[in-house]
Design a protein around this motif. Structure first.
Motif, PDB file in Angstrom:
ATOM      1  N   ASN A  37      21.575  48.113 -19.744  1.00 40.96           N
ATOM      2  CA  ASN A  37      21.817  46.966 -20.618  1.00 40.96           C
ATOM      3  C   ASN A  37      20.546  46.230 -21.027  1.00 40.96           C
ATOM      4  N   SER A  38      19.396  46.760 -20.637  1.00 39.61           N
ATOM      5  CA  SER A  38      18.148  46.087 -21.023  1.00 39.61           C
ATOM      6  C   SER A  38      17.184  47.039 -21.725  1.00 39.61           C
ATOM      7  N   VAL A  39      16.561  47.926 -21.000  1.00 40.71           N
ATOM      8  CA  VAL A  39      15.488  48.757 -21.565  1.00 40.71           C
ATOM      9  C   VAL A  39      15.917  49.543 -22.809  1.00 40.71           C
ATOM     10  N   PRO A  40      17.037  50.262 -22.794  1.00 38.72           N
ATOM     11  CA  PRO A  40      17.422  50.976 -24.018  1.00 38.72           C
ATOM     12  C   PRO A  40      17.670  50.038 -25.206  1.00 38.72           C
ATOM     13  N   VAL A  41      18.198  48.854 -24.939  1.00 41.83           N
ATOM     14  CA  VAL A  41      18.419  47.864 -26.007  1.00 41.83           C
ATOM     15  C   VAL A  41      17.074  47.421 -26.572  1.00 41.83           C
ATOM     16  N   PHE A  42      16.137  47.108 -25.691  1.00 44.33           N
ATOM     17  CA  PHE A  42      14.810  46.687 -26.147  1.00 44.33           C
ATOM     18  C   PHE A  42      14.146  47.789 -26.965  1.00 44.33           C
ATOM     19  N   LYS A  43      14.215  49.006 -26.459  1.00 40.55           N
ATOM     20  CA  LYS A  43      13.571  50.121 -27.159  1.00 40.55           C
ATOM     21  C   LYS A  43      14.195  50.348 -28.535  1.00 40.55           C
ATOM     22  N   GLN A  44      15.507  50.302 -28.611  1.00 44.19           N
ATOM     23  CA  GLN A  44      16.186  50.512 -29.883  1.00 44.19           C
ATOM     24  C   GLN A  44      15.775  49.457 -30.910  1.00 44.19           C
ATOM     25  N   ALA A  92       9.353  38.301 -29.215  1.00 45.33           N
ATOM     26  CA  ALA A  92      10.331  39.366 -28.938  1.00 45.33           C
ATOM     27  C   ALA A  92       9.717  40.402 -27.999  1.00 45.33           C
ATOM     28  N   ALA A  93       8.489  40.809 -28.268  1.00 45.80           N
ATOM     29  CA  ALA A  93       7.808  41.781 -27.402  1.00 45.80           C
ATOM     30  C   ALA A  93       7.581  41.198 -26.014  1.00 45.80           C
ATOM     31  N   ASP A  94       7.213  39.925 -25.944  1.00 50.05           N
ATOM     32  CA  ASP A  94       7.023  39.264 -24.648  1.00 50.05           C
ATOM     33  C   ASP A  94       8.312  39.282 -23.830  1.00 50.05           C
ATOM     34  N   PHE A  95       9.434  38.957 -24.472  1.00 50.19           N
ATOM     35  CA  PHE A  95      10.710  38.962 -23.753  1.00 50.19           C
ATOM     36  C   PHE A  95      11.075  40.362 -23.285  1.00 50.19           C
ATOM     37  N   ARG A 100       9.117  42.830 -22.480  1.00 47.46           N
ATOM     38  CA  ARG A 100       8.273  43.167 -21.324  1.00 47.46           C
ATOM     39  C   ARG A 100       8.630  42.319 -20.114  1.00 47.46           C
ATOM     40  N   GLY A 101       8.757  41.016 -20.316  1.00 50.02           N
ATOM     41  CA  GLY A 101       8.994  40.097 -19.202  1.00 50.02           C
ATOM     42  C   GLY A 101      10.310  40.341 -18.493  1.00 50.02           C
ATOM     43  N   ILE A 102      11.361  40.488 -19.258  1.00 49.22           N
ATOM     44  CA  ILE A 102      12.679  40.738 -18.672  1.00 49.22           C
ATOM     45  C   ILE A 102      12.662  42.041 -17.882  1.00 49.22           C
ATOM     46  N   SER A 103      12.152  43.083 -18.508  1.00 52.63           N
ATOM     47  CA  SER A 103      12.127  44.405 -17.860  1.00 52.63           C
ATOM     48  C   SER A 103      11.274  44.386 -16.606  1.00 52.63           C
ATOM     49  N   ALA A 104      10.139  43.737 -16.663  1.00 54.86           N
ATOM     50  CA  ALA A 104       9.254  43.673 -15.495  1.00 54.86           C
ATOM     51  C   ALA A 104       9.920  42.912 -14.351  1.00 54.86           C
ATOM     52  N   ARG A 105      10.462  41.749 -14.654  1.00 50.68           N
ATOM     53  CA  ARG A 105      11.086  40.949 -13.591  1.00 50.68           C
ATOM     54  C   ARG A 105      12.250  41.689 -12.940  1.00 50.68           C
ATOM     55  N   LEU A 106      13.072  42.333 -13.753  1.00 55.69           N
ATOM     56  CA  LEU A 106      14.234  43.033 -13.199  1.00 55.69           C
ATOM     57  C   LEU A 106      13.857  44.306 -12.441  1.00 55.69           C
ATOM     58  N   LEU A 139      18.505  38.465 -22.818  1.00 59.47           N
ATOM     59  CA  LEU A 139      18.969  39.165 -24.019  1.00 59.47           C
ATOM     60  C   LEU A 139      19.170  38.218 -25.201  1.00 59.47           C
ATOM     61  N   PRO A 140      19.818  37.056 -25.013  1.00 62.61           N
ATOM     62  CA  PRO A 140      19.955  36.156 -26.165  1.00 62.61           C
ATOM     63  C   PRO A 140      18.603  35.724 -26.755  1.00 62.61           C
ATOM     64  N   GLN A 141      17.628  35.462 -25.905  1.00 65.53           N
ATOM     65  CA  GLN A 141      16.304  35.079 -26.400  1.00 65.53           C
ATOM     66  C   GLN A 141      15.678  36.220 -27.210  1.00 65.53           C
ATOM     67  N   PHE A 142      15.686  37.422 -26.631  1.00 66.82           N
ATOM     68  CA  PHE A 142      15.127  38.588 -27.307  1.00 66.82           C
ATOM     69  C   PHE A 142      15.815  38.819 -28.644  1.00 66.82           C
ATOM     70  N   LEU A 143      17.143  38.825 -28.634  1.00 63.88           N
ATOM     71  CA  LEU A 143      17.904  39.080 -29.857  1.00 63.88           C
ATOM     72  C   LEU A 143      17.647  38.021 -30.919  1.00 63.88           C
ATOM     73  N   PHE A 144      17.494  36.776 -30.509  1.00 62.15           N
ATOM     74  CA  PHE A 144      17.198  35.705 -31.456  1.00 62.15           C
ATOM     75  C   PHE A 144      15.887  35.981 -32.196  1.00 62.15           C
ATOM     76  N   HIS A 145      14.853  36.329 -31.458  1.00 62.57           N
ATOM     77  CA  HIS A 145      13.536  36.519 -32.087  1.00 62.57           C
ATOM     78  C   HIS A 145      13.481  37.773 -32.948  1.00 62.57           C
ATOM     79  N   VAL A 146      14.129  38.848 -32.524  1.00 59.07           N
ATOM     80  CA  VAL A 146      14.189  40.056 -33.354  1.00 59.07           C
ATOM     81  C   VAL A 146      14.966  39.768 -34.633  1.00 59.07           C
ATOM     82  N   THR A 147      16.104  39.106 -34.494  1.00 58.86           N
ATOM     83  CA  THR A 147      16.935  38.785 -35.657  1.00 58.86           C
ATOM     84  C   THR A 147      16.220  37.835 -36.606  1.00 58.86           C
ATOM     85  N   THR A 148      15.510  36.879 -36.063  1.00 58.19           N
ATOM     86  CA  THR A 148      14.775  35.934 -36.906  1.00 58.19           C
ATOM     87  C   THR A 148      13.654  36.642 -37.649  1.00 58.19           C
ATOM     88  N   ALA A 149      12.972  37.574 -37.009  1.00 53.82           N
ATOM     89  CA  ALA A 149      11.934  38.356 -37.704  1.00 53.82           C
ATOM     90  C   ALA A 149      12.550  39.112 -38.871  1.00 53.82           C
TER      91      ALA A 149
END
Length: 182
Positions: free
Chosen positions: A8-15, A60-63, A65-71, A139-149
């Motif tokens: 629910n994280s890395v594949p979503v980020f990569k996509q 978006a890139a920071d989120f 990396r950060g989410i994936s690293a922490r988890l 995920l909401p933070q990441f999705l917000f920044h990708v969508t806003t871009a």
């Protein structure tokens, strides 16, 4: 068995980062073909108090990396954040993807119950379990920044649509290899 936290994280980020990378390449080609100053897009905002495109991509890139690293229990890679061009953003997203590729699903085992501390030692400190951190914050933070871009580029005339923002799901939508999405 692959951890749901990984799934629910890395594949979503990569996509979505792959889709964002493609959209930014389209924007770069668009400004070059139409003799538009690149900063007209890179510094564009949806509203004056919002981050410009370049910062939306960085965050978006920071989120991711950060989410994936922490988890996964690894150190969060820190990048300088001094990107100024479409080419710089392309490199940032490529480095982020490399980091995501380096994480094995096994590293996420049990991460749903680990404690994540956001803004440690500050008045805004917040402690979340791994599953809440991913689902309700990361995920909401990441999705917000990708969508806003995406929205900034679309608002400024780039001919992109919803399918462009989905990236690899495109193959599923056209019927090729549906089995990998079921």
């Amino acid at each position: 068995m692959t951890s749901l936290m990984y799934t629910n994280s890395v594949p979503v980020f990569k996509q979505l980062l792959t889709a964002l990378k493609a959209i930014l390449a389209q924007a770069d080609a668009h400004v070059a073909a139409n003799a538009i100053e690149p900063n007209a897009f890179l510094e564009a905002r949806l509203y004056p108090d919002m981050f410009p495109l370049i910062k939306q991509v960085q965050v978006a890139a920071d989120f991711a990396r950060g989410i994936s690293a922490r988890l996964s229990g690894v150190d969060v890679p820190v990048y300088e954040g001094n990107e100024k061009t479409f080419a710089d953003l392309d490199v940032l997203l490529a480095k982020t993807m490399e980091f995501l590729e380096s994480l094995s699903p096994a590293k996420f085992a049990g991460s749903e119950t680990i404690e994540i501390v956001l803004r440690p030692g500050t008045p805004k400190e917040k402690k979340l379990r791994g599953n809440a951190y991913l689902a309700n914050y990361g995920l909401p933070q990441f999705l917000f920044h990708v969508t806003t871009a995406y929205a900034i580029l679309r608002h400024n005339g780039l001919a992109i649509g919803k399918r462009d923002s989905w990236g690899v799901l495109r193959g599923w939508l056209t019927g090729s290899d549906r089995s990998s999405y079921i």
